[in-house]
Design an enzyme around this catalytic site. Sequence first.
Site, PDB file in Angstrom:
ATOM      1  N   SER A 112       5.053  -1.732  -1.410  1.00 25.17           N
ATOM      2  CA  SER A 112       4.179  -1.787  -1.091  1.00 25.17           C
ATOM      3  C   SER A 112       3.022  -1.112  -1.793  1.00 25.17           C
ATOM      4  CB  SER A 112       3.920  -1.089   0.297  1.00 25.17           C
ATOM      5  OG  SER A 112       2.572  -0.598   0.367  1.00 25.17           O
ATOM      6  N   MET A 113       1.701  -1.418  -1.926  1.00 21.03           N
ATOM      7  CA  MET A 113       0.649  -1.062  -3.033  1.00 21.03           C
ATOM      8  C   MET A 113       1.133   0.776  -2.772  1.00 21.03           C
ATOM      9  SD  MET A 113      -2.805  -1.958  -4.931  1.00 21.03           S
ATOM     10  CE  MET A 113      -3.776  -2.331  -2.747  1.00 21.03           C
ATOM     11  N   THR A 115       1.220   2.416  -0.120  1.00 21.49           N
ATOM     12  CA  THR A 115       2.232   3.845   0.623  1.00 21.49           C
ATOM     13  C   THR A 115       2.747   3.904  -1.067  1.00 21.49           C
ATOM     14  OG1 THR A 115       2.925   2.265   2.190  1.00 21.49           O
ATOM     15  CG2 THR A 115       4.502   3.493   1.351  1.00 21.49           C
ATOM     16  N   ARG A 163      10.411   3.993   3.474  1.00 20.80           N
ATOM     17  CA  ARG A 163       9.469   2.991   3.504  1.00 20.80           C
ATOM     18  C   ARG A 163      10.634   1.656   4.033  1.00 20.80           C
ATOM     19  NH1 ARG A 163       4.902   0.634   3.800  1.00 20.80           N
ATOM     20  NH2 ARG A 163       4.302  -2.009   4.251  1.00 20.80           N
ATOM     21  N   HIS A 190       4.162   2.536  12.334  1.00 18.42           N
ATOM     22  CA  HIS A 190       3.542   3.398  11.018  1.00 18.42           C
ATOM     23  C   HIS A 190       3.013   4.185  11.338  1.00 18.42           C
ATOM     24  CE1 HIS A 190       2.890   2.684   6.939  1.00 18.42           C
ATOM     25  NE2 HIS A 190       2.388   1.671   6.711  1.00 18.42           N
ATOM     26  N   GLN A 193      -0.113   5.796   8.737  1.00 13.11           N
ATOM     27  CA  GLN A 193      -1.414   4.767   8.760  1.00 13.11           C
ATOM     28  C   GLN A 193      -1.926   5.378   9.751  1.00 13.11           C
ATOM     29  OE1 GLN A 193      -2.758   2.058   6.700  1.00 13.11           O
ATOM     30  NE2 GLN A 193      -4.188   2.292   7.855  1.00 13.11           N
ATOM     31  N   ASN A 221       3.898  -3.181  15.202  1.00 12.67           N
ATOM     32  CA  ASN A 221       4.393  -2.267  14.793  1.00 12.67           C
ATOM     33  C   ASN A 221       3.201  -0.975  14.081  1.00 12.67           C
ATOM     34  OD1 ASN A 221       3.309  -2.563  11.699  1.00 12.67           O
ATOM     35  ND2 ASN A 221       4.713  -1.968  10.850  1.00 12.67           N
ATOM     36  N   ASP A 282      -4.872  -7.013  11.892  1.00 13.62           N
ATOM     37  CA  ASP A 282      -4.216  -7.163  10.490  1.00 13.62           C
ATOM     38  C   ASP A 282      -3.192  -8.274  10.887  1.00 13.62           C
ATOM     39  OD1 ASP A 282      -1.665  -6.283   9.152  1.00 13.62           O
ATOM     40  OD2 ASP A 282      -0.478  -4.840  11.269  1.00 13.62           O
ATOM     41  N   SER A 286       3.193 -10.371   9.536  1.00  9.36           N
ATOM     42  CA  SER A 286       4.076  -9.839   8.359  1.00  9.36           C
ATOM     43  C   SER A 286       5.493 -10.071   7.555  1.00  9.36           C
ATOM     44  CB  SER A 286       4.303  -7.612   9.285  1.00  9.36           C
ATOM     45  OG  SER A 286       3.292  -7.848  10.412  1.00  9.36           O
ATOM     46  N   MET A 287       5.641  -8.721   6.838  1.00 12.56           N
ATOM     47  CA  MET A 287       6.633  -8.574   5.719  1.00 12.56           C
ATOM     48  C   MET A 287       7.261  -9.108   6.329  1.00 12.56           C
ATOM     49  SD  MET A 287       7.240  -6.531   2.560  1.00 12.56           S
ATOM     50  CE  MET A 287       5.787  -5.830   2.574  1.00 12.56           C
ATOM     51  N   CYS A 322      -5.843  -1.931   8.201  1.00 10.89           N
ATOM     52  CA  CYS A 322      -4.656  -1.178   7.616  1.00 10.89           C
ATOM     53  C   CYS A 322      -4.677  -2.144   6.036  1.00 10.89           C
ATOM     54  CB  CYS A 322      -3.198  -1.138   7.974  1.00 10.89           C
ATOM     55  SG  CYS A 322      -2.831  -2.675   8.508  1.00 10.89           S
ATOM     56  N   LEU A 323      -4.953  -3.473   6.244  1.00 13.50           N
ATOM     57  CA  LEU A 323      -4.739  -3.837   4.519  1.00 13.50           C
ATOM     58  C   LEU A 323      -3.034  -3.969   3.984  1.00 13.50           C
ATOM     59  CD1 LEU A 323      -7.705  -2.349   2.179  1.00 13.50           C
ATOM     60  CD2 LEU A 323      -7.070  -4.660   3.712  1.00 13.50           C
ATOM     61  N   ARG A 350      -5.063   7.094   2.716  1.00 17.52           N
ATOM     62  CA  ARG A 350      -3.716   7.395   3.708  1.00 17.52           C
ATOM     63  C   ARG A 350      -3.400   8.434   2.705  1.00 17.52           C
ATOM     64  NH1 ARG A 350      -0.322   2.737   4.246  1.00 17.52           N
ATOM     65  NH2 ARG A 350       0.989   4.515   3.914  1.00 17.52           N
TER      66      ARG A 350
END
Length: 364
Positions: A112-113, A115, A163, A190, A193, A221, A282, A286-287, A322-323, A350
């Site tokens: 994650s960028m 986080t 994470r 999360h 966030q 989440n 969102d 998701s991942m 939340c990007l 954040r």
Amino acid sequence: MGVISGQCYSTLGSYNKPFFSSQTLRHSTPFSVSSPPPRLRTTISCRAVAAESPLTAKVGLKDFIHIDDFDKDTILKMLDRAIEVKALLKSGDRSFRPFEGKTMSMIFTKPSMRTRVSFETGFSLLGGHAVYLGPDDIQMGKREETRDVARVLSRYNDLIMARVFAHQDILDLAKYATVPVINGLTDYNHPVQIMADALTMIEHIGRVEGTKVVYVGDGNNIVHSWLLLASVIPFHFVCACPKGFEPDAKTVEKARKAGISKIEITNDPKEAVKGADVVYSDVWASMGQKEEAAYRREVFKGFQVDKILMDIAGSKAFFMHCLPAERGVEVTDEVVEAPYSIVFPQAENRMHAQNAIMLHVLGK
């Protein structure tokens, strides 16, 4: 119960140094190797030392795993602290360094960028040093058991942030670590966030309490964390999602049973957003769900946040995300770039919200 080990001391005249312990043998001699030492009476005294239990309590410290692990007053105090420390950093003052001499391990099984950069930068600005441990550095649960990772890192660091995919991993880290553990994201929730989101709402709306937050999309989440916040702070929360993509039923029931907030789960986004203070979106896949992306795009038709939906929400509604965002999928480019979009202040927060969380769990 801890194991009892012995630690013994050798007394040679006026010298009193560690001689051996249960784990290591250390020889200490004050004499030159070229000449034999004088003959002195040697006495050895031993004392019992309690070895560290694998489940040693975090005395005076607390993990940050779920929003509803904390009461309303504590959450609001953390948010107040975030505002205070943010203002200090924005002023250019770098004298507040409560984490001086402290270290944090950051475990990432999900990259994650936001986080990574927000935690690492925030911890550094407040005087600490963060160590990034990527997906291939530990291979937690594969190369090494989670409980062993927790106990080893606790001996190096003052704080662990993780994470991860499986929520059980963060629970196991917290169970076995003897330093505070912060949940940087799991497939279930999360919380950091949502703390940033709450901070952003306070800055732009003036409050969280009594607002109407409408989430449009997958019951994921992020939704679970909103529901857990609604178990602590009173507001109106609506999740508008396609049938079959509702949030976890037990978490919904928990939020409703708390009797604090109005909770709605609906399949009609247009009806849901009316009168909203915040419309939240969102990614639809998701991942770890990318193989479902094409299927989800079909199922989620009608759940895109576009200008039409924001107009239905009304002139007071802000847009949050939340990007990262897939522009043109769950939200249009026009909405992300609109004056009512606060996604980038939200992303910045954040760091500030997490600084406050770290200060809290470390008792600063």
